[in-house]
Design a protein around this motif. Structure first.
Motif, short mmCIF file in Angstrom:
data_model
loop_
_atom_site.label_atom_id
_atom_site.label_comp_id
_atom_site.label_asym_id
_atom_site.label_seq_id
_atom_site.Cartn_x
_atom_site.Cartn_y
_atom_site.Cartn_z
N GLU A 1 0.82 -1.20 0.00
CA GLU A 1 0.00 0.00 0.00
C GLU A 1 0.85 1.26 0.00
O GLU A 1 0.41 2.32 -0.43
N LEU B 1 -6.91 -1.94 -4.04
CA LEU B 1 -6.61 -1.77 -2.62
C LEU B 1 -7.90 -1.56 -1.80
O LEU B 1 -8.03 -2.10 -0.69
N ASP B 2 -8.78 -0.80 -2.35
CA ASP B 2 -10.06 -0.55 -1.65
C ASP B 2 -10.83 -1.86 -1.53
O ASP B 2 -11.44 -2.13 -0.48
N ARG C 1 -9.64 -4.85 -1.32
CA ARG C 1 -9.04 -5.69 -0.30
C ARG C 1 -9.45 -5.24 1.10
O ARG C 1 -9.64 -6.05 2.01
N ARG C 2 -9.55 -3.97 1.30
CA ARG C 2 -9.98 -3.51 2.63
C ARG C 2 -11.42 -3.91 2.92
O ARG C 2 -11.78 -4.30 4.04
N ARG D 1 -12.02 -7.60 3.78
CA ARG D 1 -11.64 -8.02 5.11
C ARG D 1 -12.84 -7.98 6.06
O ARG D 1 -12.90 -8.75 7.04
N SER D 2 -13.74 -7.10 5.75
CA SER D 2 -14.90 -6.97 6.67
C SER D 2 -16.22 -7.41 6.04
O SER D 2 -17.27 -7.43 6.71
#
Length: 824
Positions: free
Chosen positions: A369, A400-401, A403-404, A407-408
């Protein structure tokens, strides 16, 4: 004469000794009979020759002064030239450019030729034209004449049938008239002419003109002039001009001229330098004109060749469109390298685009990142595509967004799917951009390949074109360079024609000679002095070698085996015509003392206490035999011994003359028994000294001496007298002396200094060896301590061929002898 005299003496001695002189001699010969240098005699001769030496030295110096006085001094003026000779081809530098016909290896040393040029008629003719050598002007001096070069008070102009090489004497009777005398046809001609007006002499017209040097003193002197023809001038220059090669390596030549007048010598040398310069300039101008003609011819031929070569090269340039094939090769190679670099860069971009496509499909743009897309993909900047970089950056942000969010949230959630849809859309856009870039790269690569093939085809033609270009350029460059060079040389020689300079330098110009080279005063005087000394020493050597008389005791001791009994000095108290008794009148004189010394020496040889028989003899007459006998007898008598002197020289009796007595009766009458011994005895002024004269001359003296009556007479005299002293005849002339010496206890041999010959001393040795005279002694009579001659009386014996003795002669002293005495 000396050889004959010695031969006669030896013959007489052999006769006197009955041939004993030829008998074998067991006694060794003396080691020194006068050989080697006798320094005492040499010193005596040198002393006697001192006046001659001084006179000869004075004569030599006088001769040197006269030589200098009557010899003209010769002056020499010289100059030094440096010759830089070069061939014309070498000067142009054409040896390699023009090929055959020009030899740049020709020798640059032409000094011998330059020497001949300087001494040639070319230079002589220029000298005659530039110098006033046609007429020589002279002033008469007391002894010598002097040339008035440049200082003559008059000048001569002539024309017509010139009388050459004739001496014209001039005497100015007034400032307006001159008297002229000369020889014509062997007869002397005289004329008086006016000055500054022409007049005739034979077929020649003369004008005598005054110069600025004419003054009142000219009227008191005599002059003459000579008109020289060409042969006389050339001979004069040949005799006195000297041209030498000083240093061949440095190309230097020395020009020298000998003259009695130093100003004229310098003027001629300087003029030779000048006319030689002019001649060299003329030669160089002629050579330059020939060179220009040659250059024009070569320029014409070379220009035509250059024009043809230029046309051929122009056709090549039109066909190849280049002026330099080799420079185009470099350019083509640079293009190929550039195209190869561009192809490599495009290939790298194509690989990068393929990699980006793979990454986009996998969604692997960046792994961290904290890194941007440019940092993650370093080659992205080489693409130089901002749009693609922006799209990749947006895609990377979406990934990248996602992947974040994953995670949730689950993949089925709306948030995940919406982000996946946006990522898919972004990928489609990137694919379109990448595909467009790949197509563009493909077109660029195709275009580069076409260019590379075209350049490579051009390179394949380069060797052929380069060879053709070299073939065309070679004659073009040759003709062009030669043409330019010839044009430059032509310009140089055009300039040289206007200002030609000779190829030599005057390193040392002629200067005025300060001193003559001949004669050198110091050298002449040195030669005169050396000649005088050499003649004086030669005279001494000749006089020494010709000195054949005994002069001192040393010579007597060296040349004889007999002991020297004593030396009697010169008796110069009075001049005596005959021998006299002097010891009684001058008992304290040197001569008396010397005879006393002889008496003492006799006592050592034979005791004075017993009866003695002493004989006194000599080689020839005049050696002082009677003088010594009389005075030796007087000295012995003064010592209280009874002495009787017997005059056995019956052919030439002298004892009675010495005592001033008569010779009516004596030895000859005793031996023939006409008178008794006691009847013939005569007394002297000394009571113990008596004498018996020779008596009348008998026809046979030798037979009387060997008769028994002679021995009886001696026996009778021994009864009365202690010493019998016999004055014998000379042993070199008659045999009587040898006969008497055999009977004597002490034979005494008289040698007179500066009178007796040295050859007599050898005869003494022969007498001693032949007769075994062990007690024979010698006495040196008339020995001089100074340079005076003799003791004043002159007498002598001699045997004539028809009589007996030679007549007496008294030496006459010459003027030189008297001068020598005064000098001593």
């Amino acid at each position: 004469m000396a050889v004959n005299e010695n031969a006669e003496l030896e013959e007489l001695i052999r006769n006197a000794t009955g041939g004993a002189a030829n008998a074998p001699v067991t006694e060794a010969e003396p080691t020194d009979e006068g050989g080697g240098i006798d320094f005492d005699t040499l010193l005596l001769v040198a002393r006697r020759s001192l006046l001659w030496l001084v006179l000869l030295i004075g004569l030599g110096l006088t001769g040197a002064w006269l030589f200098l006085r009557y010899t003209k001094p010769v002056y020499q003026s010289s100059s030094l030239l440096k010759i830089d000779e070069k061939t014309e081809a070498g000067a142009l530098g054409l040896g390699g450019a023009l090929g055959s016909g020009v030899d740049n290896q020709q020798s640059i040393n032409k000094l011998s030729g330059e020497v001949e040029l300087i001494k040639s008629n070319i230079i002589y003719r220029r000298l005659r034209d530039s110098l006033d050598l046609n007429v020589n002007y002279y002033a008469e001096g007391t002894v010598l004449e002097s040339e008035l070069y440049g200082l003559s008070p008059f000048k001569v102009e002539y024309s017509g049938s010139v009388i050459y090489n004739t001496k014209f004497n001039l005497k100015f009777s007034s400032p307006q008239q001159v008297q002229i005398s000369y020889l014509l046809g062997g007869q002397e001609q005289n004329t008086t002419q006016a000055i500054d007006k022409p007049f005739q002499i034979g077929g020649m017209t003369l004008v005598i003109q005054r110069t600025i040097n004419f003054n009142q003193e000219v009227l008191d002197r005599s002059y003459h002039f000579i008109i020289n023809d060409e042969g006389a001038i050339n001979g004069y220059l040949d005799r006195n001009l000297l041209v030498e090669i000083v240093n061949p390596s440095a190309n230097t030549i020395q020009i020298s001229f000998l003259e009695f007048n130093p100003d004229k010598a310098r003027a001629i040398v300087n003029r030779i330098d000048t006319v030689y310069l002019q001649e060299k300039l003329a030669q160089k101008r002629a050579a330059s004109a020939q060179t220009l003609k040659f250059l024009d011819q070569q320029l014409n031929e070379n220009g035509q060749n250059l024009e043809r070569a230029a046309e051929n090269f122009q056709d090549f340039v039109r066909r190849t469109k280049t002026y330099d094939v080799r420079s185009s090769v470099t350019e083509l190679k640079a293009q190929v390298e550039k195209l190869n670099d561009e192809r490599l860069a495009l290939e790298e971009k194509r690989v990068l685009l393929s990699d980006l496509t793979s990454r986009v499909e996998r969604g692997n743009i960046t792994t961290r990142e904290d890194l941007t897309v440019e940092q993650s993909i370093p080659g992205l900047a080489t693409l130089a595509d901002p749009q693609l970089s922006q799209q990749l950056g947006d895609l990377n942000g979406l990934l990248l967004d996602l992947r974040r969010v994953e995670r949730s949230n689950r993949e089925t959630t709306e948030a995940v799917k919406s982000r996946q849809d946006r990522i898919a859309y972004a990928k489609d856009n990137i694919r379109q951009t990448l595909l467009q870039n790949q197509r563009l790269l493909g077109k660029q690569l195709a275009k580069l390949n076409e260019q590379w093939n075209a350049v490579n085809a051009e390179l394949q033609l380069v060797p052929e074109r380069a060879t053709e270009e070299d073939r065309l350029k070679r004659p073009l460059a040759l003709y062009e360079n030669t043409y330019v060079m010839l044009m430059g040389k032509k310009a140089d020689f055009n300039i040289a024609m206007a200002g030609t300079t000779p190829d030599f330098q005057i390193l040392s110009p002629a200067s005025l000679p300060a001193a003559p080279i001949s004669p050198v005063r110091l050298m002449v005087y040195a030669i005169g002095l050396a000649s005088g000394i050499a003649l004086g020493l030669g005279l001494m050597a000749v006089r020494y070698l010709m000195h054949n008389t005994v002069t001192n005791v040393r010579e007597l001791e060296r040349a004889t085996t007999a002991s020297v009994l004593g030396v009697i000095p010169t008796y110069d108290k009075e001049k005596m015509a005959v021998s006299k008794l002097v010891v009684d009148k001058s008992p304290k004189s040197a001569i008396s003392e010397s005879i006393r010394s002889i008496r003492t020496n006799l006592d050592f040889i034979s005791s004075a206490k017993k009866k003695r028989l002493i004989s006194v003899t000599s080689t020839i007459s005049g050696e002082g035999k009677t003088f010594v006998s009389v005075n030796l007898g007087g000295i012995i008598a003064l010592s209280e011994q009874r002495v009787v002197i017997l005059d056995l020289d019956m052919r030439k009796p002298k004892v009675n003359i010495a005592f001033g007595a008569e010779n009516i009766k004596g030895i000859s009458t005793i031996l023939i028994e006409k008178h008794g011994v006691m009847e013939c005895i005569q007394h002297t002024s000394i009571p113990t000294l008596d004498f018996i004269s020779a008596g009348p001359t008998p026809p046979n003296p030798s037979e009387l001496i060997i008769s028994p009556k002679f021995d009886e007479m001696l026996t009778e005299l021994h009864q009365v007298y202690d010493v019998i002293l016999i004055d014998t005849p000379p042993v070199g002339l008659v045999t009587d002396g040898i006969l008497i010496m055999r009977k004597a206890d002490i034979p005494i041999y008289i040698v007179r200094a500066n009178y007796s010959k040295k050859a007599f001393l050898k005869n003494i040795n022969k007498v001693i060896r032949a007769n075994n005279f062990t007690r024979l002694c010698t006495v040196l009579n008339d020995a001089r301590a100074s340079g005076l001659y003799g003791y004043g009386y002159g007498y002598g014996y001699g045997y004539g061929y028809g009589q007996g003795y030679y007549e007496e002669t008294k030496p006459v002293e010459s003027t030189l002898t008297r001068l020598r005495k005064r000098f001593s």
